[in-house]
Design a protein around this motif. Structure first.
Motif, mmCIF file in Angstrom:
data_model
loop_
_atom_site.group_PDB
_atom_site.id
_atom_site.type_symbol
_atom_site.label_atom_id
_atom_site.label_comp_id
_atom_site.label_asym_id
_atom_site.label_seq_id
_atom_site.Cartn_x
_atom_site.Cartn_y
_atom_site.Cartn_z
ATOM 1 N N ARG A 97 71.091 48.901 57.814
ATOM 2 C CA ARG A 97 69.892 49.618 57.379
ATOM 3 C C ARG A 97 70.263 50.982 56.793
ATOM 4 N NH1 ARG A 97 64.690 47.741 59.404
ATOM 5 N NH2 ARG A 97 65.007 45.503 59.611
ATOM 6 N N ALA A 98 71.271 51.612 57.379
ATOM 7 C CA ALA A 98 71.650 52.962 56.953
ATOM 8 C C ALA A 98 72.571 52.949 55.729
ATOM 9 C CB ALA A 98 72.312 53.716 58.101
ATOM 10 N N LYS A 154 69.475 54.606 66.811
ATOM 11 C CA LYS A 154 69.429 55.025 65.402
ATOM 12 C C LYS A 154 69.462 53.778 64.519
ATOM 13 C CE LYS A 154 74.450 55.913 65.140
ATOM 14 N NZ LYS A 154 75.543 56.860 64.892
ATOM 15 N N PRO A 155 69.177 53.943 63.206
ATOM 16 C CA PRO A 155 69.172 52.757 62.330
ATOM 17 C C PRO A 155 70.504 52.003 62.399
ATOM 18 C CG PRO A 155 68.262 54.649 61.170
ATOM 19 C CD PRO A 155 68.805 55.166 62.473
ATOM 20 N N THR A 156 70.438 50.681 62.369
ATOM 21 C CA THR A 156 71.657 49.879 62.358
ATOM 22 C C THR A 156 72.451 50.167 61.079
ATOM 23 O OG1 THR A 156 70.281 48.112 61.449
ATOM 24 C CG2 THR A 156 70.804 47.991 63.798
ATOM 25 N N ASP A 213 70.694 38.889 64.077
ATOM 26 C CA ASP A 213 69.503 39.396 64.773
ATOM 27 C C ASP A 213 68.567 40.195 63.875
ATOM 28 O OD1 ASP A 213 70.579 38.232 66.970
ATOM 29 O OD2 ASP A 213 71.110 40.077 68.026
ATOM 30 N N ASP A 214 69.030 40.573 62.696
ATOM 31 C CA ASP A 214 68.229 41.388 61.783
ATOM 32 C C ASP A 214 67.641 42.602 62.508
ATOM 33 O OD1 ASP A 214 67.112 42.206 59.441
ATOM 34 O OD2 ASP A 214 65.417 40.812 59.499
ATOM 35 N N SER A 215 68.499 43.312 63.238
ATOM 36 C CA SER A 215 68.025 44.446 64.037
ATOM 37 C C SER A 215 67.913 45.707 63.187
ATOM 38 C CB SER A 215 68.992 44.727 65.194
ATOM 39 O OG SER A 215 69.121 43.587 65.998
ATOM 40 N N ALA A 216 66.891 46.498 63.486
ATOM 41 C CA ALA A 216 66.678 47.759 62.772
ATOM 42 C C ALA A 216 67.279 48.931 63.529
ATOM 43 C CB ALA A 216 65.187 47.980 62.548
ATOM 44 N N THR A 260 78.358 47.067 53.035
ATOM 45 C CA THR A 260 79.147 48.029 53.801
ATOM 46 C C THR A 260 79.221 47.620 55.267
ATOM 47 O OG1 THR A 260 78.519 49.784 52.266
ATOM 48 C CG2 THR A 260 79.388 50.474 54.394
ATOM 49 N N ALA A 261 78.134 47.089 55.801
ATOM 50 C CA ALA A 261 78.138 46.674 57.213
ATOM 51 C C ALA A 261 79.141 45.547 57.455
ATOM 52 C CB ALA A 261 76.740 46.246 57.638
ATOM 53 N N VAL A 262 79.213 44.587 56.527
ATOM 54 C CA VAL A 262 80.213 43.517 56.675
ATOM 55 C C VAL A 262 81.614 44.127 56.684
ATOM 56 C CG1 VAL A 262 81.238 41.468 55.600
ATOM 57 C CG2 VAL A 262 78.744 41.746 55.630
ATOM 58 N N LEU A 263 81.856 45.057 55.763
ATOM 59 C CA LEU A 263 83.190 45.660 55.644
ATOM 60 C C LEU A 263 83.539 46.576 56.819
ATOM 61 C CD1 LEU A 263 83.085 46.429 51.821
ATOM 62 C CD2 LEU A 263 84.402 44.620 52.954
ATOM 63 N N VAL A 264 82.533 47.237 57.390
ATOM 64 C CA VAL A 264 82.771 48.050 58.589
ATOM 65 C C VAL A 264 83.305 47.159 59.706
ATOM 66 C CG1 VAL A 264 81.629 49.270 60.493
ATOM 67 C CG2 VAL A 264 81.117 49.899 58.130
ATOM 68 N N GLY A 265 82.650 46.023 59.918
ATOM 69 C CA GLY A 265 83.097 45.110 60.968
ATOM 70 C C GLY A 265 84.510 44.620 60.695
ATOM 71 N N ASP A 266 84.762 44.178 59.468
ATOM 72 C CA ASP A 266 86.101 43.688 59.111
ATOM 73 C C ASP A 266 87.153 44.783 59.332
ATOM 74 O OD1 ASP A 266 84.713 41.453 58.340
ATOM 75 O OD2 ASP A 266 85.146 41.629 56.198
ATOM 76 N N SER A 267 86.845 45.987 58.873
ATOM 77 C CA SER A 267 87.814 47.094 58.973
ATOM 78 C C SER A 267 88.099 47.447 60.430
ATOM 79 C CB SER A 267 87.285 48.340 58.261
ATOM 80 O OG SER A 267 87.051 48.080 56.896
ATOM 81 N N LEU A 268 87.061 47.422 61.253
ATOM 82 C CA LEU A 268 87.264 47.774 62.662
ATOM 83 C C LEU A 268 88.065 46.706 63.396
ATOM 84 C CD1 LEU A 268 83.853 49.437 63.615
ATOM 85 C CD2 LEU A 268 86.107 50.534 63.536
ATOM 86 N N ILE A 269 87.862 45.447 63.048
ATOM 87 C CA ILE A 269 88.684 44.380 63.654
ATOM 88 C C ILE A 269 90.153 44.630 63.299
ATOM 89 C CG2 ILE A 269 89.219 41.914 63.686
ATOM 90 C CD1 ILE A 269 86.229 41.383 63.023
ATOM 91 N N VAL A 270 90.405 44.877 62.021
ATOM 92 C CA VAL A 270 91.777 45.129 61.570
ATOM 93 C C VAL A 270 92.353 46.343 62.291
ATOM 94 C CG1 VAL A 270 93.195 45.801 59.595
ATOM 95 C CG2 VAL A 270 91.385 44.078 59.306
#
Lengths: 289, 289
Positions: free
Chosen positions: A99-100, A94-96, A86-89, A105-115
């Motif tokens: 963006r922040a 607050k900033p996605t 979605d390329d959301s800001a 890091t955003a890819v890794l946040v998602g991966d880490s939270l799934i784990v």
């Protein structure tokens, strides 16, 4: 209060199940930024409400399940906001995350939270050797391929979309996970709870469709008009504003009617009714929060 | 043969644990493209070799663990190849997943495979109520935050890198998971198996560093010179080519010496020796395969 219990559970289970020691601060900060402060915590609230209605006989397990489903939901928001989707800001005002903190890091946040979602449930296995792995199986089913939110997102890239499967997996999956996991955590058969989750999911989808058309960015803390922009199916396009509002009302009525017999049935009906009021006043709500 | 058994296990566990029915073909095809044909299946081979050395008393559980670790490894390759990370065009001699199927699908392939890894282990809980959740806990620890490969990747964005933690989590984590999960699947205490995994991981890191400097793209089926390009630590930069080769030799010797007492100790030493020969002839090997 339920929301205090849920926040405490999420705080307890965020990454503590997988040890401590030196770790990259950027990813740690980004995980915290993603999970706190939360939105409405709707999925864990539904899960916990069902668990309570069923007697909540293993509170620690309910807490873990509520945390795990919120981790999966947060992961999905971070990945869905990425530039390639979605390329959301903005998200929750607050900033996605990308963006922040940057896209890697955003890819890794998602991966880490799934784990971490699965680690949180596995950590309960000593106390709940049968139910903890069952909860993992349900959460995996409604998260991955072929029937979870990953599949739901992937339908949007298909030239021919199976609309029923698309809605069920994209929005319905985690609501079904919420009702079924709530029942399971409390030792009840999860199967009769499928319909309630599916109907709540459908209600949120229609409410979200209405909001995407009727709101503005400031009202809801994220960009609107995304469905038209991305050529996605939307109930308002299909039935008009009034038709979509009527559909929402019908679906919510059906949700309440579908609640299985359980000790806390009346209380649970009240919770669904409350969530419904929120949804019906679509301009003041944040359905994806 | 071990590799036939591993391929059969991976084939059996790929998405079958989470049901059937209508699903988006693009994501289904991309998942298959990612997992088949495989590379050298090094991590499941190590896991299975340790399980066999420990008696392999629950073959179905060893198969599930070997599949799960390969799913996580494949997920990490797909996400690491994304434009925001290495922006790689080639992997295992064919176009990377995002080049072949698009970036959104590549993100979802990784997410789905992570989920499927945990689903594969949870499906064993009926037969292995104690060990299946323990395997999930170990796999999660070495995949997520703060000590898994997600953390390892995130270290590269830090201005000050804890080098020991970086190497241990970036490359070591899944090798340690392989040895410890192999022991655990066979009912042995996983703790004494940490060192073997760590040393094998270090050997692969040094071999990979050598290859990144000495090979060309055609030889190894993926781009070389990535460490210099991305300003990443590399053993050749630190010790020179001969120094790095000596280090590799020492680490492999230490790996064999560290093998805990177990029924199949001699056989396992032979396997490590065989992997070592592959690594020492760095121009003909694919350490990340």
């Amino acid at each position: 209060m339920l929301n205090v219990r849920i926040e405490a559970a999420i705080q307890k289970n965020i990454c503590t199940t997988i040890g401590a020691g030196p770790a990259p601060d950027g990813l740690r900060n980004a995980i915290n930024y993603t999970v706190f402060p939360g939105g409405a915590r709707i999925r864990p609230t539904i899960l916990m409400s069902v668990a309570l209605a069923c007697g909540d006989e293993s509170p620690g397990l309910s807490d873990a399940a509520a945390s795990a489903i919120e981790f999966i939901h947060c992961a999905s928001l971070v990945h869905d906001d990425l530039p390639c989707f979605d390329d959301s800001a903005l998200r929750r005002g607050k900033p996605t995350v990308h963006r922040a903190f940057g896209e890697t890091t955003a890819v890794l946040v998602g991966d880490s939270l799934i784990v971490n979602a699965f680690a949180t449930l596995a950590a309960q296995a000593a106390h709940a050797p049968k139910r903890a792995p069952e909860l993992i199986t349900y959460l995996a089913k409604y998260t991955g391929f072929p029937h979870g939110i990953c599949a739901g997102q992937a339908w949007e890239d298909e030239s021919v979309i199976d609309l029923a499967s698309y809605h069920l997996s994209k929005t319905g999956a985690l609501f079904i996970a919420a009702t079924q996991m709530g029942a399971l955590a409390a030792g009840h058969d999860p199967e009769p709870w499928q319909e309630l989750g599916a109907r709540i999911g459908q209600a949120f989808q229609v409410a979200d469709d209405l909001m995407d058309v009727l709101s503005n960015d400031q009202d809801i803390g994220k960009p609107v008009g995304q469905d038209a922009k991305n050529n996605r199916p939307n109930a308002v396009t299909e039935y008009g504003v009034e038709g979509a509002k009527k559909l929402l009302n019908d679906v919510l009525g059906g949700a309440i009617a579908s609640i299985p017999s359980c000790p806390g049935e009346a209380q649970l009906a009240k919770m669904v009714q409350m969530q419904s009021s929120r949804l019906m006043s679509v301009h003041q709500t944040h359905p994806h929060a």
